[in-house]
Design an enzyme around this catalytic site. Structure first.
Site, PDB file in Angstrom:
ATOM      1  N   GLU A   1       5.990   4.508  58.035  1.00 43.32           N
ATOM      2  CA  GLU A   1       4.723   5.335  57.842  1.00 43.32           C
ATOM      3  C   GLU A   1       4.829   6.243  56.765  1.00 43.32           C
ATOM      4  O   GLU A   1       3.915   6.476  55.816  1.00 43.32           O
ATOM      5  CB  GLU A   1       4.198   5.955  59.098  1.00 43.32           C
ATOM      6  CG  GLU A   1       3.736   4.947  60.189  1.00 43.32           C
ATOM      7  CD  GLU A   1       2.575   3.903  59.671  1.00 43.32           C
ATOM      8  OE1 GLU A   1       2.032   4.390  58.793  1.00 43.32           O
ATOM      9  OE2 GLU A   1       2.776   2.795  60.038  1.00 43.32           O
TER      10      GLU A   1
ATOM     11  N   GLU B   1       2.621  -3.325  53.091  1.00 41.94           N
ATOM     12  CA  GLU B   1       3.326  -3.527  54.179  1.00 41.94           C
ATOM     13  C   GLU B   1       4.594  -3.958  54.110  1.00 41.94           C
ATOM     14  O   GLU B   1       5.566  -3.365  54.666  1.00 41.94           O
ATOM     15  CB  GLU B   1       2.622  -4.216  55.375  1.00 41.94           C
ATOM     16  CG  GLU B   1       1.283  -3.743  55.922  1.00 41.94           C
ATOM     17  CD  GLU B   1       1.288  -2.630  56.543  1.00 41.94           C
ATOM     18  OE1 GLU B   1       2.205  -2.229  57.349  1.00 41.94           O
ATOM     19  OE2 GLU B   1       0.678  -1.582  56.313  1.00 41.94           O
TER      20      GLU B   1
END
Length: 289
Positions: free
Chosen positions: A139, A207
């Site tokens: 993250e 991602e």
């Protein structure tokens, strides 16, 4: 920090996305014998992008009913985030927790100085500290790679294209003197579809990069691989409801928060989980024994 090929791919996809937006305006303008719609499309796209950029953190946190936590309330969470932020030589983000039992996490904010990281109560219960560290590394790299800006812009532009397409389908181009109504209607159908496909491809690329860069930051790709495996299983048992606000935020999350359905890979905002796990295991030289 991220893979050069993926950076070029993201830039190319953005070019195509903006081309679709301007192409939609061009078709409308041509059919109505005016260039005004082209400029309107561009201005709406810029305005929506700016709004999404400046308010991405507020919108995402609100959709998950997230609340800020202090170091006294979540000492281990703070310890991990502080360690990884210092290791990356970046400012400490704000830390939030969402009261949902569904296991997930996301980062948001327009830059590292205005970033926030949010973990759900479900993920905090599910993962070990080692696995949680892997997730937080992922993250934080979204923040440091400016992926929140990238995803917010892509979502905003795709949203404009979809809204305009819906209006055209409802009003049918609006002008009886329309010289090419079929072109307008075809664009109204195809442009939103293309926008969603492109936005999803951009999200998948980011991602993969966050997995790779986050694992480089933590030095432990197998921790993230183990976390992703648990999260994937947990989401199938406790998915988020398909509320529109949550759908709009889902591309920010570490895993698709909804129960697996019939969505094809083209429309998925996240790569297949097994592909991500396999890549991480290859980074580590093989799966954990």
């Amino acid at each position: 920090m991220h893979n050069h090929h993926n950076g070029l791919k993201t830039a190319a996809l953005f070019g195509v996305l903006w081309a679709v937006l301007l192409g939609l305006g061009a078709v409308i303008g041509s059919s109505m014998r005016s260039t005004t719609p082209i400029w309107i499309m561009a201005l709406v796209g810029v305005g929506t992008t700016a709004y999404g950029y400046w308010n991405s953190d507020k919108l995402a946190l609100r959709s998950m009913q997230a609340y800020p936590v202090t170091e006294e309330q979540a000492p281990q969470l703070y310890q991990i985030v502080r360690e990884l932020s210092a290791k990356a030589n970046q400012p400490m983000p704000r830390i939030y927790v969402s009261p949902t039992p569904a296991p997930n996490a996301f980062a948001t904010g327009r830059n590292p100085q205005n970033a926030a990281v949010c973990c759900t109560e479900g993920i905090l219960r599910l993962l070990s500290l080692r696995e949680l560290r892997g997730v937080l590394g992922h993250e934080l790299m979204h923040v440091y790679n400016r992926d929140i800006l990238t995803s917010s812009v892509a979502a905003a532009v795709a949203g404009v294209i979809t809204s305009v397409g819906q209006m055209l389908l409802i009003f049918g181009g609006g002008d009886r003197r329309n010289s090419n109504p079929l072109a307008v209607m075809a664009m109204a159908l195809l442009a939103p579809l293309a926008a969603v496909v492109i936005q999803s491809a951009i999200s998948r690329t980011r991602e993969y990069d966050a997995d790779e860069d986050g694992s480089a930051l933590t030095g432990d790709p197998l921790a993230l691989a183990s976390a992703l495996r648990k999260i994937h299983q947990g989401v199938q048992m406790v998915p988020l409801p398909p509320d529109q606000k949550l759908v709009n935020t889902s591309h920010l999350m570490i895993a698709n928060p909804f129960r697996a359905g019939g969505v094809t890979r083209m429309f998925a905002t996240h790569p297949p989980m097994q592909d991500r796990i396999t890549r991480l295991e290859l980074m580590a030289g093989g799966p954990a024994s």
